[in-house]
Design a protein around this motif. Structure first.
Motif, short mmCIF file in Angstrom:
data_model
loop_
_atom_site.label_atom_id
_atom_site.label_comp_id
_atom_site.label_asym_id
_atom_site.label_seq_id
_atom_site.Cartn_x
_atom_site.Cartn_y
_atom_site.Cartn_z
N LEU A 281 0.84 -1.19 0.00
CA LEU A 281 0.00 0.00 0.00
C LEU A 281 0.88 1.25 0.00
CD1 LEU A 281 -3.13 0.40 0.21
CD2 LEU A 281 -2.76 0.92 2.61
N GLU A 282 0.46 2.25 -0.75
CA GLU A 282 1.14 3.55 -0.74
C GLU A 282 0.09 4.65 -0.65
OE1 GLU A 282 5.01 2.45 -3.56
OE2 GLU A 282 3.55 3.95 -4.20
N ILE A 283 0.40 5.65 0.15
CA ILE A 283 -0.48 6.82 0.26
C ILE A 283 0.30 8.04 -0.23
CG2 ILE A 283 -1.70 8.36 1.86
CD1 ILE A 283 -2.40 5.97 3.54
N ARG A 284 -0.25 8.71 -1.25
CA ARG A 284 0.37 9.91 -1.81
C ARG A 284 -0.70 10.99 -1.95
NH1 ARG A 284 3.64 7.72 -7.12
NH2 ARG A 284 4.04 5.57 -6.45
N MET A 285 -0.26 12.17 -2.25
CA MET A 285 -1.19 13.28 -2.46
C MET A 285 -1.46 13.45 -3.95
SD MET A 285 -2.04 14.17 0.49
CE MET A 285 -3.09 15.52 -0.06
N VAL A 286 -2.70 13.84 -4.27
CA VAL A 286 -3.09 14.10 -5.66
C VAL A 286 -2.69 15.54 -6.02
CG1 VAL A 286 -5.04 14.28 -7.24
CG2 VAL A 286 -4.99 12.47 -5.51
N ASP A 287 -2.15 15.70 -7.23
CA ASP A 287 -1.77 17.03 -7.72
C ASP A 287 -2.89 17.54 -8.62
OD1 ASP A 287 -0.62 19.31 -8.61
OD2 ASP A 287 1.19 18.38 -9.44
N THR A 304 5.61 14.24 -10.55
CA THR A 304 4.28 13.64 -10.57
C THR A 304 4.27 12.42 -11.49
OG1 THR A 304 3.46 14.98 -12.41
CG2 THR A 304 3.21 15.89 -10.18
N GLU A 305 3.25 11.59 -11.33
CA GLU A 305 3.03 10.43 -12.19
C GLU A 305 1.56 10.41 -12.59
OE1 GLU A 305 5.51 6.65 -11.23
OE2 GLU A 305 5.02 7.54 -9.30
N LEU A 306 1.29 9.89 -13.76
CA LEU A 306 -0.08 9.83 -14.27
C LEU A 306 -0.65 8.43 -14.07
CD1 LEU A 306 -2.39 11.25 -15.82
CD2 LEU A 306 -1.34 10.37 -17.94
N PHE A 307 -1.80 8.36 -13.42
CA PHE A 307 -2.49 7.10 -13.22
C PHE A 307 -3.94 7.27 -13.64
CE2 PHE A 307 0.89 6.95 -9.98
CZ PHE A 307 1.50 5.75 -10.32
N THR A 308 -4.62 6.12 -13.70
CA THR A 308 -6.06 6.13 -13.95
C THR A 308 -6.75 5.60 -12.71
OG1 THR A 308 -5.74 5.76 -16.32
CG2 THR A 308 -7.92 5.27 -15.41
N GLU A 309 -7.62 6.41 -12.15
CA GLU A 309 -8.33 5.99 -10.94
C GLU A 309 -9.31 4.88 -11.30
OE1 GLU A 309 -11.08 7.93 -7.36
OE2 GLU A 309 -10.46 9.12 -9.11
N ARG A 310 -9.41 3.89 -10.42
CA ARG A 310 -10.29 2.77 -10.67
C ARG A 310 -11.74 3.26 -10.83
NH1 ARG A 310 -10.22 -2.44 -6.77
NH2 ARG A 310 -8.13 -2.53 -7.67
N GLY A 313 -11.39 8.67 -14.08
CA GLY A 313 -10.58 9.20 -15.16
C GLY A 313 -9.13 9.29 -14.78
N PRO A 314 -8.32 9.97 -15.61
CA PRO A 314 -6.89 10.13 -15.33
C PRO A 314 -6.67 10.98 -14.10
CG PRO A 314 -7.54 11.45 -17.22
CD PRO A 314 -8.73 10.62 -16.87
N LEU A 315 -5.52 10.72 -13.45
CA LEU A 315 -5.23 11.38 -12.18
C LEU A 315 -3.74 11.63 -12.07
CD1 LEU A 315 -7.07 12.10 -9.67
CD2 LEU A 315 -6.14 10.04 -8.60
N LEU A 316 -3.37 12.85 -11.69
CA LEU A 316 -1.96 13.17 -11.45
C LEU A 316 -1.67 12.97 -9.96
CD1 LEU A 316 -0.99 16.37 -13.49
CD2 LEU A 316 0.07 14.11 -13.61
N THR A 377 0.96 -0.33 -10.53
CA THR A 377 0.46 0.56 -9.49
C THR A 377 -0.90 1.08 -9.93
OG1 THR A 377 2.71 1.20 -8.92
CG2 THR A 377 0.94 2.59 -8.10
N GLU A 378 -1.87 0.92 -9.05
CA GLU A 378 -3.24 1.31 -9.38
C GLU A 378 -3.78 2.19 -8.26
OE1 GLU A 378 -7.53 -0.82 -10.46
OE2 GLU A 378 -5.98 -1.90 -9.34
N VAL A 379 -4.46 3.28 -8.66
CA VAL A 379 -5.13 4.14 -7.68
C VAL A 379 -6.49 3.51 -7.36
CG1 VAL A 379 -6.07 6.43 -7.20
CG2 VAL A 379 -3.95 6.20 -8.52
N VAL A 380 -6.60 2.93 -6.17
CA VAL A 380 -7.85 2.29 -5.78
C VAL A 380 -8.92 3.34 -5.52
CG1 VAL A 380 -8.94 0.76 -4.12
CG2 VAL A 380 -6.59 0.34 -4.83
#
Length: 613
Positions: A281-287, A304-310, A313-316, A377-380
């Motif tokens: 598990l990792e906890i980070r802040m959203v930009d 920053t890194e670009l992910f897709t929230e489960r 949409g896309p999330l920085l 890595t997935e943003v749950v």
């Protein structure tokens, strides 16, 4: 002369009784079963659950042959594997959210034997069937994980000491800290060198910036690799315990590999999935302030890194990791306020303090909870922090099924892997092949025993029959001792038993030949028996002690099958010395010690002819 006191006969009788009692459970066999154990602390495996299980099985017309309610869970015994697998599927659908339903094998020995601890030996993978994995540790991944952790700690230390920096970035296997002037960098070196003794600090000047290059010391790096491997072994053992496997073998193989053997496991797909997963598990802040359109074009803002929230949409997300799964003390599946599947995580004291400070300082901002698994890595979920959250309780929810929530909770609760692992070898041994190995091993020992027994009985007559009886008692005591110790028997162990049969008869041969030597020298029968046992004892001890030393060396420096062979060999030496010197002499004293002998029934004794002068 050839008489034993009563206490020696009592020792022999008690040894035989215990040997017989603890050997018998090995002849009852095993039957397929289902093991049901609580998945969460609030769930209880009690009589009410047992009644519910029995009613469920009866409703689906799945017969079972017995039930067992224990403190650790419930075990249901079946007559065949088809019914066992069907029952597993039914029970998982009925009670799987709160309990682990695992396939297992249970001994068929009577319950009264189990109550006194008379249990069969555990059978290894090659005899019982099961699955064998070899996993390789990604040491580069362990290094990168450590560098990320050091980056966060360095940033926090500089902030606490009010030392400004122009940025901290990881470049390969090193961390680069940028400063705007040499004075600030010197202050940072003085402070960091006191706090981070495991790091090497080197200054590098460029045209515009003053850089501080941070690397991990070589000896510390090596120590970290060893620690990562040991932590992974511990984590794997915790995960295997969750699967309910009896006597798993989890051991190091080389500098970066781990062997996992799960005897008796039939659900190999589930075992492979649980062992191969590397969830943390990792906890980070959203930009939310940076331009996400640039990130979508392949140019994410610095840091920053670009992910897709489960389900979104896309999330920085900022690269800085504020909290990791290392701080987790417990994780349980459950449901959120909307009655959707979720994972409830409990943090330790330091984790609770960090999380409380994090939420206090970022009220109104979004926090991303990421699940890192198999290099993905997935943003749950990325909720908005409404208020300060204390108490160390974190809820993970976001479009997951009950099964996924249960598996994620299991992985987080068992502990995060210190470094990613990959299954590079997998072998499955079916129960039928295991049964064939048992049959062959048993037959080889049996035929060897019968051949030795027949030769000794013919060659030494009555004393040969006593030697064969002592040899049988030796096998009885050896198997009983292995059962008492709950040792794991493998094919090399069965080879050691067969070897013990051949070695054990040597002591009896030494005794019988010594008695024959005394008879050739014209000594009276009773005196010949006494002298034969007394004078052969030293030779028996010498030969067996040297073999015992070799067995101890095999156990100390060997691994896996070699250790199993060494354990059985060492125990077989001890039982063979006891049976040859004490049991056989006890029988001789009992049969021949209280009567006058004109001859010793030990076969024909060759005497050299004396030349006439």
């Amino acid at each position: 002369m050839n008489r034993y006191p009563l206490w020696k006969y009592l020792i022999i009788a008690v040894s035989l009784l215990f040997g017989l009692l603890y050997t018998l459970p090995n002849f009852f066999g095993e039957s397929p079963a289902i093991q049901i154990s609580p998945l969460r602390a609030s769930a209880q495996a009690d009589a009410a659950l047992l009644q519910q299980i029995e009613q469920t099985l009866a409703r689906h017309h799945l017969p079972f042959s017995g039930t067992l309610l224990e403190a650790s869970g419930i075990k249901i015994r079946f007559t065949d594997t088809d019914t066992q697998i069907k029952a597993r599927d039914v029970l998982e659908a009925e009670i799987g959210n709160d309990f682990i339903v695992a396939l297992n094998l249970l001994p068929n020995s009577p319950e009264w034997m189990s109550r006194i601890g008379a249990l069969p030996m555990y059978l290894g993978l090659d005899l019982r069937g099961g699955v064998h994995f070899m996993l390789q540790v990604d040491m580069d991944g362990a290094l990168l994980k450590s560098l990320d952790r050091y980056s966060s700690d360095l940033r926090s230390t500089l902030r606490e000491q009010r030392i400004p920096s122009a940025g901290i970035d990881r470049d390969g296997d090193q961390i680069v800290i940028k400063f705007r002037n040499a004075q600030t960098r010197d202050r940072a070196i003085a402070e960091l060198s006191k706090t981070f003794v495991d790091l090497d600090l080197r200054t590098i000047d460029t045209a515009d910036d003053f850089h501080l290059q941070v690397t991990i010391k070589p000896d510390v790096h090596k120590r970290m690799q060893t620690a990562a491997l040991q932590q992974n072994i511990t984590t794997l053992r915790n995960r295997v315990n969750e699967l309910g496997v009896a006597e798993p073998i989890i051991q190091q193989a080389g500098s970066d590999r781990v062997i996992v053997q799960l005897p008796g496991v039939q659900d190999t797909a589930k075992a492979k999935d649980i062992l191969g997963r590397t969830a943390t598990l990792e906890i980070r802040m959203v930009d939310d302030e940076s331009d996400i359109e640039a990130a979508l074009r392949g140019q994410p803002p610095f840091g920053t890194e670009l992910f897709t929230e489960r389900g979104g949409g896309p999330l920085l997300v900022k690269k800085q990791i504020l909290l990791t799964g290392d701080r987790i003390t417990d994780a349980q599946p459950g449901f959120d306020q909307d009655n959707q599947p979720a994972v409830h995580v409990t943090l330790d004291s330091n984790g609770a303090r960090i999380f409380k400070q994090l939420t206090r300082q970022n009220v109104g901002k979004r926090m991303a909870i990421l699940l890192v698994e198999k290099h993905l890595t997935e943003v749950v979920t990325a909720p908005v922090i409404r208020e300060e959250i204390g108490g160390g309780r974190v809820q993970i929810s976001g479009r997951m099924s009950s099964t996924e929530a249960r598996d994620v909770a299991l992985l987080l609760r068992a502990g995060a892997l210190a470094a990613p692992m990959e299954i590079i070898e997998e072998r499955t041994v079916g129960p039928s092949l295991g049964a064939e190995n048992i049959s062959r091993g048993f037959n080889s020992t049996l035929y060897g025993f019968l051949a030795v027994a027949l030769f000794i009985a013919i060659y030494y007559m009555a004393f040969g029959a006593i030697s064969v009886t002592a040899l049988s008692i030796n096998l009885l005591l050896l198997i009983g001792l292995l059962s008492i110790l709950q040792a794991t028997l493998t094919l090399p162990g069965m080879a050691a038993i067969a070897l013990t049969v051949g070695m054990a008869i040597d002591a009896n041969v030494l005794i019988n030949e010594r008695i024959r030597d005394e008879i050739r020298n014209g000594i009276a029968p009773q005196a010949a028996i006494h002298a034969g046992y007394e004078r052969a004892l030293g030779t028996i001890l010498d030969s067996n002690i040297t073999t015992l030393i070799a067995g101890i060396a095999l156990f100390a420096f060997g691994s896996g099958p070699v250790k199993g062979f060494a354990v059985v060999l060492c125990l077989g030496i001890l039982t063979s010395v006891f049976s040859a010197t004490m049991v056989s002499r006890g029988m001789v004293n009992l049969f021949y010690g209280n009567r006058k002998l004109n001859r010793v029934p030990i076969g024909s004794v060759w005497k050299p002819k004396r030349s006439k002068r």
